[in-house]
Write an enzyme that holds these catalytic residues in place. Structure first.
Site, PDB file in Angstrom:
ATOM      1  N   ARG A 199      36.129 -95.051 -39.753  1.00  0.00           N
ATOM      2  CA  ARG A 199      35.043 -96.030 -39.733  1.00  0.00           C
ATOM      3  C   ARG A 199      34.340 -96.200 -41.076  1.00  0.00           C
ATOM      4  O   ARG A 199      34.272 -97.290 -41.612  1.00  0.00           O
ATOM      5  CB  ARG A 199      33.998 -95.634 -38.678  1.00  0.00           C
ATOM      6  CG  ARG A 199      34.489 -95.666 -37.250  1.00  0.00           C
ATOM      7  CD  ARG A 199      33.335 -95.533 -36.280  1.00  0.00           C
ATOM      8  NE  ARG A 199      33.773 -95.362 -34.905  1.00  0.00           N
ATOM      9  CZ  ARG A 199      32.954 -95.298 -33.859  1.00  0.00           C
ATOM     10  NH1 ARG A 199      31.647 -95.372 -34.053  1.00  0.00           N
ATOM     11  NH2 ARG A 199      33.414 -95.132 -32.649  1.00  0.00           N
ATOM     12  N   TYR A 201      30.425-120.375 -34.037  1.00  0.00           N
ATOM     13  CA  TYR A 201      30.072-121.526 -34.875  1.00  0.00           C
ATOM     14  C   TYR A 201      30.769-121.491 -36.233  1.00  0.00           C
ATOM     15  O   TYR A 201      30.977-122.524 -36.846  1.00  0.00           O
ATOM     16  CB  TYR A 201      28.561-121.571 -35.107  1.00  0.00           C
ATOM     17  CG  TYR A 201      27.753-121.736 -33.844  1.00  0.00           C
ATOM     18  CD1 TYR A 201      27.950-122.838 -33.007  1.00  0.00           C
ATOM     19  CD2 TYR A 201      26.799-120.797 -33.481  1.00  0.00           C
ATOM     20  CE1 TYR A 201      27.214-122.978 -31.834  1.00  0.00           C
ATOM     21  CE2 TYR A 201      26.042-120.945 -32.324  1.00  0.00           C
ATOM     22  CZ  TYR A 201      26.270-122.035 -31.507  1.00  0.00           C
ATOM     23  OH  TYR A 201      25.540-122.189 -30.364  1.00  0.00           O
ATOM     24  N   HIS A 258      41.658-103.114 -33.082  1.00  0.00           N
ATOM     25  CA  HIS A 258      40.355-102.463 -33.258  1.00  0.00           C
ATOM     26  C   HIS A 258      39.575-102.470 -31.941  1.00  0.00           C
ATOM     27  O   HIS A 258      38.766-103.379 -31.691  1.00  0.00           O
ATOM     28  CB  HIS A 258      39.565-103.205 -34.341  1.00  0.00           C
ATOM     29  CG  HIS A 258      38.419-102.416 -34.918  1.00  0.00           C
ATOM     30  ND1 HIS A 258      38.588-101.310 -35.712  1.00  0.00           N
ATOM     31  CD2 HIS A 258      37.074-102.585 -34.815  1.00  0.00           C
ATOM     32  CE1 HIS A 258      37.417-100.831 -36.072  1.00  0.00           C
ATOM     33  NE2 HIS A 258      36.481-101.585 -35.538  1.00  0.00           N
TER      34      HIS A 258
END
Length: 778
Positions: free
Chosen positions: A39, A129, A85
């Site tokens: 990570r 968006y 993932h």
């Protein structure tokens, strides 16, 4: 307890078992390793964290190259989560957004369409968006991925494969940097200029023994996306890069714009990393319109002083940033007569226009272990990785070339024996075996011949095969030469790095120019004042010297501790019971004939301690500092000043001891007098030469002044001159008594430091002493 509620905690009779402590230790270790390697930390090989690598690879597989039509970010995130993932969508989308922000990444790897946030801290629009595709520079990470350059590993459920690392053509761990917090370690790799890093890598390939100083000539320091100016010295920068850890001072860049009628304004055009125009505006608002701190009833003198200083200089501030100017922060002075240098220094000192940029080069090395690395080690590991990927790419291409040559050689046999091949195919029940037997073909060649279309048997096709075969044999020779020659391999890698640097390199944005850190010093009118301190620690200043102490007023139950005649630029020092010292400028003390304010309101006193002594004087004034267990040293007032309200640890005070009142060192002082007090109020006096004392500018315990038994303590230590000292105490009936010791009268008590001394030969009980100054009556 009833039988129904009894619990059996005995281990099971069959199988293994773990104690809760062992299980928690293993589980936490597994979690820590997962956070570190999966990570938070980038790899030195491709410079990417796992989530970034997966995003880039998923977009590559989706065909989202720089010339492709962008797709919704939600589609990319969905592909990343579903295939590679298995975490929250917010973590993947936030990583994608960061890869697209030109103010976060020196070389953005994703071309974002829509609102991807701003440097002022505005968040990106929702992923439904925005749209995304790869940038042209992303090809440096992905172009060679299908050429056998890296290993692939199964994804989380084994249904797909993902690359263990990306075959980067440049050291992106330095180009874009990284920031992350793992378990027990963190990383903060600043971004760098592509041309500089590429050239440093080339020089290191040419000369593997290049030292750190030579590397720093090619990479002088970070190159932040927002520009700015690094003001740390070259030595500080080099030290940070050599050890892999440090901090650099970075400030904004600005220009003075001349206006009509002699007016001018300051325009900030570049900001340090982590600073935004909005943040600077908020800081200025907080400084010019401060709020009362928690636990305080009014604004502190420091807040008032800062407010007055800024308001006296600053008239207006506005943010004119836009598309044409990503950063344009305009600050107008109160008057055109204000010195621009003073104006700028004040703003730099009080706001984030000047800040620190940390360097912590922690990353996962080529061996898979997380560690802090220096600049040279990072580049050498990446160069080793690049040599490995180019070697694998070359072998992969060689195998393809050899396979193609093998096929074409089989086809040439067809053209040379066309009629016989056709006859065998027409008449044989097993044409493949017959062809192999007749012409010595391989299984691969025989399969290819049987799959040839009739149109490929034309004469023109034979010419094409001969040409291709010649080119492939030449390429094979070049590839074999490349694999067999380290010099040729170095030459190829250097050539590729130079080409990439030429195509994607740009000019440095961050200026590196050493300068002093900005400090603001309020202008103080130099005038004589008397600092009045009470026994309970209330302090105030009165104008002038030679004031009558009997006219001082205090709160009920309080009285005078001392009155120090000094000047406004001087400093008041307060000693805590634990040896910590606190400094307050005399100019910051309240004036007037009131009660003043507690010294504790001007400092941040450490919990569990209390103030014991005070002294106000110029910075150059030396003081004799001692503790009750017989240790002492000399230090100047300037050595004890701290920029923070929490003060600084200065005197080492042992358990059961306490600091004594500081005593000034007079210009004619040549000896030190020590007065020790025993358990039965018996006193001993020792006088030794001042040359036996130590001056400790950084503080400490000091040297032994006088020998003490277990029940004895040092009562007083002071410096004396030729005029001697004055012993004071009480005689019969408690009547105050004094006796001066000078010359022969003082000689019996003179000895070496750390001796026990002698009991004063006086007819009263000694309780204290003071020096006699030249010309001063006893």
């Amino acid at each position: 307890m009833s039988k129904e509620l009894e619990l059996d905690f005995s281990p099971p009779s069959d199988g293994e078992y773990l104690t809760l402590g062992d299980y928690a230790e293993r589980a936490y270790l597994d979690y820590a390793v997962s956070v570190v390697k999966s990570r938070a930390l980038p790899e030195v090989t491709d410079g990417q964290k796992p989530v970034q690598r997966r995003i880039l690879y998923a977009m590559h597989e989706m065909g989202l190259a720089a010339d492709a039509k962008p797709v919704k970010s939600a589609r990319v995130v969905g592909d990343v989560l579903g295939k590679y993932h298995p975490h929250g969508d917010s973590s993947a989308y936030e990583a994608l957004v960061r890869l697209a922000q030109d103010f976060s990444m020196r070389y953005p790897l994703i071309d974002g369409q829509g609102n991807f946030g701003s440097r002022d801290g505005d968040g990106a629009a929702a992923m439904r968006y925005t749209e995304a595709r790869l940038t042209p520079i992303a090809q440096l990470l992905l172009d060679e991925i299908d050429q056998g350059t890296v290993d692939f590993i199964p994804n989380y459920d084994g249904s797909f494969e993902e690359p263990r690392s990306l075959p980067v053509r440049l050291p992106f761990v330095l180009l874009n940097g990284a920031s992350g917090i793992a378990v027990g370690m963190a990383t903060e790799v600043p971004p760098h200029n592509l041309r500089e890093v590429a050239q440093a890598a080339i020089e290191l390939i040419r000369n593997p023994n290049l030292d750190h100083a030579a590397l720093m000539e090619w990479i002088p320091g970070p190159d932040f996306p927002g520009g700015g100016q690094i003001i740390s010295s070259p030595a500080e920068i080099a030290a940070a890069y050599e050890s892999g850890r440090g901090s650099l001072k970075v400030r904004a860049r600005w220009k003075i714009e001349e206006l009509a009628r002699g007016q001018w304004q300051l325009v900030i055009t570049e900001l340090p990393p982590g600073t935004s125009s909005q943040k600077v505006l908020e800081e200025i608002e907080e400084l010019t319109n401060p709020k009362v701190k928690l636990g305080k009833k009014t604004l502190t003198p420091e807040q008032l002083q800062t407010k007055q200083s800024l308001l006296a200089l600053l008239d207006a501030v506005r943010d004119e940033s836009g598309k044409d100017s990503p950063v344009r922060l305009v600050l107008e002075p109160k008057s055109s007569r204000i010195d621009p240098t003073e104006f700028v220094n004040t703003l730099l000192a009080y706001t984030s226009l000047e800040s620190s940029a940390p360097i912590n080069l922690v990353m996962i090395g080529a061996d898979g272990r997380p560690r802090q690395k220096g600049l040279g080690e990072i580049l050498r590991e990446w160069i080793g990785y690049r040599f490995a990927t180019v070697t694998r790419r070359t072998r992969f291409r060689l195998s393809k070339v050899q396979d193609r040559i093998h096929i074409l050689e089989g086809r040439m046999i067809v053209f040379l024996n066309l009629d016989e091949v056709i006859r065998i195919i027409r008449e044989s029940d097993e044409p493949k075996a017959a062809l192999i037997a007749a012409f010595g073909l391989s299984q691969r060649q025989a399969d290819d011949i049987l799959e040839i279309r009739l149109r490929q048997l034309a004469r023109l096709e034979k010419i094409k095969i001969e040409k291709e075969l010649g080119e492939l044999r030449d390429e094979k020779a070049r590839l074999e030469q490349l694999l067999g020659s380290d010099v040729a391999m170095k030459r190829l890698i250097i050539k590729e790095i130079e080409a990439d640097a030429k195509q994607f390199g740009d000019a440095r944005r961050t200026l590196i120019q050493q300068d002093k850190r900005a400090t603001f010093e309020a202008r103080v009118v130099d005038e004589p004042v008397t600092v009045v301190v009470s026994q309970r620690g209330w302090v105030r200043t009165l104008k002038g010297h030679g004031l009558d102490a009997s006219g001082f007023t205090f709160k009920a139950g309080d009285s005078l501790y001392a009155a120090f005649q000094c000047r406004t630029p001087d400093t008041l020092i307060a000693w805590g019971s634990n040896g910590r010292v606190y400094s307050v400028p005399v100019a910051a003390l309240p004036g007037g004939r009131g009660d003043g304010v507690p010294v504790t309101s001007l400092i941040e006193l450490e919990a569990g301690t209390h103030l014991m002594h005070y002294f106000a004087a110029p910075l150059e004034q030396p003081l004799l500092l001692a503790s009750s267990n017989g240790f002492g040293f000399i230090a100047r007032i300037g050595d004890m000043i701290s920029r923070v309200k929490a003060g600084k640890s200065f005197m080492t005070i042992d358990a059961g001891a306490q600091p004594l009142a500081p005593m000034p060192m007079w210009p004619d002082a040549s000896q030190v007098a020590c007065l020790a007090l025993g358990a039965k109020d018996e006193t001993r006096l020792l006088v030794f030469g001042l040359d036996e004392m130590k001056t400790l500018s950084s503080g400490g315990r000091g040297v032994t002044l006088i020998g003490l038994d277990g029940n004895e303590q040092l009562l007083q230590a002071l410096a004396i001159g030729q005029a001697g000292l004055l012993l004071s105490g009480a005689g019969r009936g408690g009547k105050p008594q004094q006796q001066r010791l000078v010359g022969d009268a003082l000689a019996p008590y003179v000895g070496k430091r750390a001796r026990r001394g002698k009991a004063p030969a006086v007819k009263f009980k000694v309780s204290g002493m003071r020096p006699v100054l030249p010309g001063q009556p006893a």
